[in-house]
Structures are given as C-alpha cells and as structure tokens.
Design a protein around this motif. Structure first.
Motif, PDB file in Angstrom:
ATOM      1  N   CYS A 335       0.562  -1.366   0.148  1.00  0.00           N
ATOM      2  CA  CYS A 335      -0.066   0.094  -0.061  1.00  0.00           C
ATOM      3  C   CYS A 335       0.700   1.361  -0.336  1.00  0.00           C
ATOM      4  O   CYS A 335       1.082   1.935  -0.756  1.00  0.00           O
ATOM      5  CB  CYS A 335      -0.963   0.025   1.233  1.00  0.00           C
ATOM      6  N   LEU A 338       2.265   1.777  -3.840  1.00  0.00           N
ATOM      7  CA  LEU A 338       1.817   2.268  -4.400  1.00  0.00           C
ATOM      8  C   LEU A 338       1.037   4.070  -4.416  1.00  0.00           C
ATOM      9  O   LEU A 338       0.446   4.123  -5.252  1.00  0.00           O
ATOM     10  CB  LEU A 338       0.652   1.525  -4.539  1.00  0.00           C
ATOM     11  N   TRP A 339       1.276   3.870  -3.285  1.00  0.00           N
ATOM     12  CA  TRP A 339       0.717   5.198  -2.842  1.00  0.00           C
ATOM     13  C   TRP A 339       1.566   6.352  -2.780  1.00  0.00           C
ATOM     14  O   TRP A 339       1.173   6.895  -3.571  1.00  0.00           O
ATOM     15  CB  TRP A 339       0.287   5.598  -0.935  1.00  0.00           C
ATOM     16  N   ARG A 342       1.318   6.954  -6.593  1.00  0.00           N
ATOM     17  CA  ARG A 342      -0.018   6.238  -7.332  1.00  0.00           C
ATOM     18  C   ARG A 342      -0.577   7.672  -8.826  1.00  0.00           C
ATOM     19  O   ARG A 342      -0.620   6.948  -9.507  1.00  0.00           O
ATOM     20  CB  ARG A 342      -1.310   7.263  -6.528  1.00  0.00           C
ATOM     21  N   LEU A 345       0.601   5.121 -11.595  1.00  0.00           N
ATOM     22  CA  LEU A 345      -1.011   4.257 -12.163  1.00  0.00           C
ATOM     23  C   LEU A 345      -2.161   5.120 -12.898  1.00  0.00           C
ATOM     24  O   LEU A 345      -2.047   5.714 -13.132  1.00  0.00           O
ATOM     25  CB  LEU A 345      -1.571   3.826 -10.865  1.00  0.00           C
ATOM     26  N   VAL A 362      -2.690  -3.572  -8.097  1.00  0.00           N
ATOM     27  CA  VAL A 362      -4.451  -2.365  -7.628  1.00  0.00           C
ATOM     28  C   VAL A 362      -4.910  -3.582  -7.896  1.00  0.00           C
ATOM     29  O   VAL A 362      -5.710  -4.507  -6.616  1.00  0.00           O
ATOM     30  CB  VAL A 362      -4.533  -1.480  -8.155  1.00  0.00           C
TER      31      VAL A 362
END
Lengths: 481, 362
Positions: A335, A338-339, A342, A345, A362
């Motif tokens: 997490c 990915l944060w 971001r 993405l 995701v």
C-alpha cells in the motif's frame, strides 16, 4: 400474520450484486490464466537460454562482473556466523561480503568480530545512499572479501544503503541474514548480466521455503516437503507468486518486486535511484518501482528480469500469529509503495509499468481481497435469505476453489519444470495435497490478513513487528530420507 | 417469494461450474503427468549414471586395445541418449587429462574411431549434441576436424556456431575479424561479455585488422570498448595510436576504455597526453585517466594529479591519490601535503591509511 413477500427490487439488486461478484471473480481468474500462459512461455525461453551453455564458464572468465553481497543484520546473534560461513563458500569467481550490523541490541557485532577475528580498519567511503552514522568498519587481514560495518540503527533499508556505499563491485546483491543461498545461485543470477551487460539493471531469483529441508553447514543438502501444514501451504503460495506472477511480469518487463531476500542489481543504477528508501516496510518493491521510474524518465532501453533458477532459501513462519504479522506487513508495504507512486498508476507516460505492472497489483492485491471477501460473505448470505439459488452459490465457490486448485497445480508443474527439485514421490503427493487443501481456510485467512494490512496502512501504523524464527538447520526433517 | 430466484440462470451457471471442474481436473491430470515424467527422469538419471560409468570403461578398453569379444563394435548400436552420454564421457576424459597425456589421448581417440563419431554427431545430431561434438573437436588439430568446425560456423544454432568459432579462433583458423563478428551474431548495442573473452583470444595475425577497425570507426561503441581493452591487455604495441585516438570518442565509456587500455598497454608515450584525460568532463574517464597516469605518467604528471585531489567526484580524488603513491616519495609528499591534516572522509587520507587489497567501485 404472514410475512410480506420481499419486493422484486431486492431480488434484482441481489442478483446484480451476485453476478457482479461472480463476473469480477471470473475476470480476475481470467487474468491469472493469461499470466500463467505468459509464465510458461517465459520459462520455455529461459530454459532455451540455459541450454546454450553452462553458466560455469563465468568462473574462468576475466570479464565476469564482481558482486558485493549486502547482508543487513539486526539482532541475528544466533545465526549470523553460520550464515556468513555459508556465504563464504558460494561458487563465484569475484565477490565480497559486506555484513552490516544495524545497531543490534544483542551480541551480533561481538559474535562476528570474534568468530572471524576481525580488526578495525580506517575505511571510509562517500555516502551517495543516505544512512545512519557508521561506528566502525572491520575486516580480517587475510580475508579482504569480508567486510563488517557496525552502524547506528536505522532499519533494513538504511543498513542496505550503508553496505552499498562500501560495495567495491559493479553488481550488488541484497541477501537477508537469515536466508541461505544455493551454492550456484550467484553464477546463475549473474548470467543475464553477462549476456546483456548494458541494458539489464536488476535480476530477481526464486525464494524457496527451507522448512523440512535438511540444512548442514549453511547449505540445503536434502530437500524435503515440510510435514506441517502452514509451511506446506506457503510452498505452494510462493511457487504461485514467483513462478506464475513474477515470471509473467518478467516477460512483459513489468517486474515490480524483487524480493529483499535475494536480488542482484547494478550498483550504479541503484545509486542513481537514490538507494533504498527509508521509512517503508516495502523497501524492496519501492526500489524496483523507483528504478522503473528513473529509467523510463531517461528513455533508456532497460530490463528488470526475474530468473527462476537462482534460488535463495528462507524459513517460513510456522505459527498463525507470526504469519499474520508477516502478511499484514507485506500488505502495508504494498500500500505504501502504491500510494507513493500513485501518479504512475494507469499513466501511459510510465510505459508498461504504469499501464500494466502497477494496475495489476491494484487489481489483484488491493481490490482483490475486498472482492473475495464480499463474495465469501454475500453470496452465502443471499442464498440463506433465498435471494440467490443454490446453483449460483455452487458456481461461485466452484470458481473460487476449483480455479484456485487449477492455478496451484500449474504452479507446481512450473516449479518442477523450472526448478526440477522434488525427488521423492511422497513429497510430490504432499505438495499436490497442499495445493488442494490451501483453498479451504488458508486462502480465506490470507484475505483477512490483507484487509487488516490495508487497515493498518490507513491508520498509518509503522514498524516491522517481531518475526520469531527457529533458525535454519537447527531442526532435522521429521521423516527419514 | 418466487419459486426460482432471479439469478439462477441455470444454463450459464452450469457452464461456469463445468468449466471450473474441467480446468481443475485438467490441472490435476497435468500434475499427474509431470509426476510420472519426474519418476521416469529419476529412473533415467540413475540409468544414465550407470551407463556413463559403463561407457567410460568401454572407451578406455577401446583406446587401450582391449577387446573382450573381438570383431563386435560395441558402439555401433547406441541409442540416442547413449550417444549423448558418449560425447560427455569423451569430453570429460579429454578435459581431465593435461599436456602430453592429453595429446596422447587425442591421438588414441583419433585412431580408435571416436573422432569419426564426433564428426557424425556434429553433422547430424540434435543441437546440444552438435555443440558437444564441436567442443570435443576443438581439441583435435587435424585438417578434417578443422574442416568440420568450419562447416559448423554456418550451423542454424547460435551456440554451435559460437563453439565452432571459438575453437577455430584458438587454432588461428579465422580468416578475418569481420567474418568472425558477422558469424558470432551478437548484439551491437548490448554485446555479451563473452565477446570480450573472444577478443582477448584474437591471434596476432588478426591484430592489424582489429587495429584498423578501431581506427576506422565502423564498430559499434560497445564492441570498440571491448576490443580496445582486449588489445591493451594483450599489450599489442602497434595498437597505441588507435587506442590513443579513442580518447577523443564522443562516448564516455569508450574514452574511459581508451585510458584503461593504454594503462594496460604500458607504452610510456602516453605520459605526453595523459593530462587531457585528467580534465575530461566525465568522472569515469577522469578516474581511468588517473589510473593510467599513475602507471605511466612522466615527471610532469604529479602536479596534474595533485590538482585532481580537489575534484568534485570522490572516486576521482581517491584514484588520483592512489596514482600519486605510484610516484614514490615525491607523490607521497604531495599527497601528505594535501591530506595530512584532513579527516577520515578525505579520499587522500583514505589512501594513506586504508588497507590496499579491496576492490573499489566508483
């Protein structure tokens, strides 16, 4: 008074929700199937490459690239000496071992210094990768390829950065202090760097579970499937993660994780990316995503590969409590990465990584657990309430369980084809049983732990949690050889 | 409540369930297949180990002239896997003997028909066997073996082609570097490090062409870099001008390779212009030039090196300090003047105090 019949809208809503859950599950498993096909293709290509000639020629070659092994150690007093001895016996022409004591509170530093009769040397290097202050650098007069760095505590990434700053070879290999490398693993991992020295920046290998194996002198000398259920399930799970997911991502050059337990990197590339990032528990994934970002931005022709055969052995948790801590931490790490990234993405400017690599994480790892949980709770509930037929529920669980069995069995097949290790019929039967049984309870527990990990991330929980290990090689296998 | 809930589309659901059963059943069947194959492999591994021992005995019998049943060719009816094993046995035997014993063994293998078997495998066997046969024939120096290896240069498999080319190169049977490079078929942008090994085996006859190609600039930069270092390591003095000219290459990696090669070459004329490399814009090139200056610099070099002790790049400073020590007392004095009172982080201080025998990155 008779109960009022449920309004038709409730049935329609339940049916829509049921079909949506089932459809998403089918879509998710369809993507897994695509990954499996790619994994088989990639493995076939790898084996073709291997047939061209043994990696052994690197041994005698002047041009073989040197490797610095980076070994962060924190409170590893019990196992560190044995593990360093095992690293000293690896088969590779030019390598050095840099062990970093990351401010251990136990006697890790004393154990290493006494066991190898190390002396303090006035060695200082610039710190392009940021790290905590170094207390001292030690080495043995007769073993210049073993360097021991004692530093203030700063976490695993900090220790890896410190080791990187002192690395003297063009390739660096992060190795966990509690893991064991196969005798030929460096040769096999370095081979792609020998074949594509310019474009390749990182190579990951397979992490295998050593529980149940016979370990002697820091080497796995007799492979055997564990008799305990939890490690057995994890073997199947690791094979699925490495040999299906990472192998297929490698084919698309979208590998987003190279396990911190064993990965080979071009040192200059890691330093250009700023080294390992502090303050995250997913430092291995963070580094790979940073490398993708950097080389995409440069417009460089680069590759990050996963090669199945170089193998590193690790000890898997044998209790639910420790396993839960590990899995929630992994999910938190995912997490966090990915944060942080971001903006990559679904962003075509970041190439395949932005459009395929990270979105797959995701879908499978972030949304997947919620989807699975929703299905597991809602569909039986709807059936109990009479909103969905039994056939529908049977179909949903058939997709979840039977497809799970399908993927796990294919992972075992890939494992046999790529790694070629199981030598006992009983072990093969045990693994097959594990591949079936893990679908009844173990996978569902994992879903809960993943959701817990996401919750911990949202609550900004930090820290690694305690990982209790018994130590590889301290136990003998349960059954006779 | 309706008799059948709305989401019970029996047809579609049946298809989904059946598909899942089929997939899981198929996977189980595949696993069973792998299981059986694996058991066969374990058995065949045992069988191969026994057969390898038997074949080794038979080969040794044959070359020593011992025939328990005269008139019977014990190698005449070998199965495919046994032929593969025979090649492995022959290669192991040759590799395990050295010097005159090896030459004697080769002659015996030639006389007893094993060389002929290698020819047949090289011409007709599968790729792995063709490659193994090529590796065996690399030990033979007769015209027939060389002709067979020449033919294998055009094999459809790259591994076989490369094996044949390496063998021919070792026998000085490659007519030109151009031909070698064409047949090696390696990437111009990202050549494997094995190309550097091949360049390091170039016979003296091909050196003039190699030098001409370095000067001509037809080679891709990575190939030039590898060739330059190989020529430097082989101390091909005639390559001096070509290597020196590479210092003007637009590619920093090639310029750095030029200084590395010149340092290996050992020609003192480099002292006349090594200061140019010390001022290069790329830190990698400055580092390589410092190393070269340390080995081959003239009386005017130490002051130039001393200026590099203030280079913005730590590793250039470090390499300059190491190079200064090569100039004996004069260099050490300059280094001590600069770094004598510096802290441990100073590159010069490090060179004055640290142990010598560690690799150093940069």
């Amino acid at each position: 008074m008779p109960a009022d019949p449920l309004p038709a809208a409730v049935f329609t809503a339940a049916a829509c929700l049921g079909w949506l859950t089932l459809g998403l599950a089918v879509l998710q498993y369809g993507l897994y199937t695509g990954q499996t096909v790619l994994a088989f293709l990639e493995m076939r290509r790898n084996r073709k490459e291997e047939r061209r000639g043994p990696a052994g020629w690197i041994i005698g070659a002047k041009s073989s690239p040197g490797i610095s092994l980076l070994v962060p150690a924190c409170n590893e007093e019990r196992t560190i000496v044995q593990n360093i001895r095992s690293l000293l016996t690896l088969r590779y022409p030019r390598y050095e071992i840099i062990v970093v004591n990351d401010g251990s509170k136990d006697g890790t530093a004393r154990a290493v210094i006494e066991a190898f009769k190390l002396e303090r040397v006035p060695l200082r290097r610039p710190h392009p990768a940021p790290c905590q202050p170094i207390r001292g650098v030690y080495r043995h007069r007769d073993h210049p390829n073993l360097l021991f760095i004692d530093k203030e505590n700063g976490g695993k990434s900090d220790a890896l950065n410190a080791a990187m700053n002192y690395a003297g070879h063009p390739l660096v290999c992060g190795v966990d202090a509690d893991s064991l490398l196969d005798h030929n693993s460096l040769l096999k991992a370095a081979r792609p760097f020998v074949e594509q020295p310019h474009s390749l920046i990182a190579v990951g290998g397979t992490i295998r579970i050593a529980n149940g194996c016979e370990v002697h002198g820091g080497m796995v000398i007799n492979e055997s499937a564990p008799r305990k259920l939890l490690p057995l399930f994890q073997i199947v799970e690791y094979l699925r993660a490495f040999l299906i997911a990472r192998l297929s991502l490698s084919r698309m050059n979208t590998v987003a994780i190279i396990s911190g337990a064993f990965g080979l990197f071009k040192r200059s590339a890691v330093l250009d990316a700023g080294g390992y990032t502090h303050g995250t528990v997913g430092e291995d994934m963070e580094l790979i995503v940073k490398l993708h970002r950097l080389f995409q931005a440069r417009g460089a022709d680069y590759k990050i590969l996963f090669v199945p055969d170089p193998v590193c052995w690790t000890e898997a948790p044998e209790t639910l409590a420790v396993l839960r801590r590990q899995r929630t931490r992994w999910q938190r790490g995912l997490c966090e990465v990915l944060w942080r990234h971001r903006d990559m993405l679904f962003n075509p400017r970041h190439g395949r990584m932005g459009v395929i690599g990270l979105p797959l994480f995701v879908l499978f790892d972030l949304l997947g657990p919620f989807l699975d949980l929703a299905g597991l709770l809602l569909i039986p509930l709807f059936w109990i309430c009479g909103l969905l037929s039994f056939k529908f529920m049977a179909a949903f669980f058939a997709v979840v369980v039977l497809y799970g069995v399908f993927l796990s069995m294919l992972a075992l097949v890939l494992g046999e084809l790529a790694l070629f290790r199981t030598t006992r019929k009983r072990d093969m039967a045990l693994l097959a049983l594990g591949a079936i049984a893990e679908n009844f309870g173990y996978r569902q527990l994992n879903i809960l732990w993943r959701i817990e990990g996401i919750w911990q991330f949202l609550r900004k929980q930090k820290g690694w949690g305690e990982m209790t290990r018994t130590g590889l090689g301290r136990k003998q296998p349960a059954g006779p050889a | 409540m309706p008799a059948a809930p709305p989401a019970s589309d029996a047809g579609l659901l049946t298809i989904i369930v059946d598909a899942c059963y089929v997939l899981a059943g198929a996977a189980l069947l595949i696993w069973c297949g792998v299981f059986l194959v694996r058991i066969r492999q374990l058995r065949s591994a045992k069988r191969e180990a026994v057969a390898e021992e038997r074949l080794t005995g038979l080969v040794l019998d044959q070359i020593s002239g011992y025939q328990p049943t005269p008139g019977i060719d014990r190698f005449g009816s070998l199965a495919g896997w046994e032929r593969r094993l025979l090649l492995r046995v022959l290669r192991n035997l040759i590799e395990q003997t050295k010097g005159r014993d090896q030459s004697h063994l080769i002659r015996l293998l030639q006389r007893t028909g094993f060389q002929e078997r290698a020819f047949i495998e090289l011409a007709r066997g599968p790729a792995a066997q063709r490659q193994a046969a090529g590796e065996i024939l690399a030990f033979f120096d007769d015209a027939a073996s060389i002709a067979a290896l020449h033919a294998a240069r055009h094999d459809r498999d790259r591994g076989v082609r490369q094996t044949a080319l390496r063998a021919l190169l070792a026998k000085d049977q490659v007519s030109s570097l151009r031909e070698l490079l064409e047949q090696l078929d390696v990437s111009p942008q990202d050549p494997p490090l094995s190309l550097a090994e091949i360049f390091s085996q170039l016979p003296a006859r091909l050196h003039p062409e190699a030098i001409a190609r370095l000067e001509g600039g037809q080679l891709p930069p990575e190939w030039r870099r590898m060739l330059a270092i190989a020529l430097g390591r082989k101390q091909v003095l005639a390559a001096f001008d070509a290597l020196a000219a590479l210092r003007h290459s637009p590619a920093p990696r090639v310029r750095a390779a030029s200084w590395v090669a010149l340092a290996e070459l050992g020609d003192p004329r480099v002292g006349d212009f090594v200061h140019e490399g010390l001022e290069d814009e790329s830190p990698d090139v400055r580092q390589a030039a410092c190393h070269c200056a340390g080995k081959l610099g003239g009386p005017s070099t130490p002051p130039n090196l001393a200026r590099r002790l203030d280079d913005p790049d730590w590793w250039v400073r470090y390499q300059a300090a190491r190079a200064l020590l090569e100039f004996g007392d004069a260099g050490r004095q300059l280094l001590e003047e600069h770094s004598g009172t510096a802290s441990e982080e100073d590159a010069g201080w490090q060179v004055l105090h640290e142990p010598e025998d560690r690799p150093h990155a940069g």
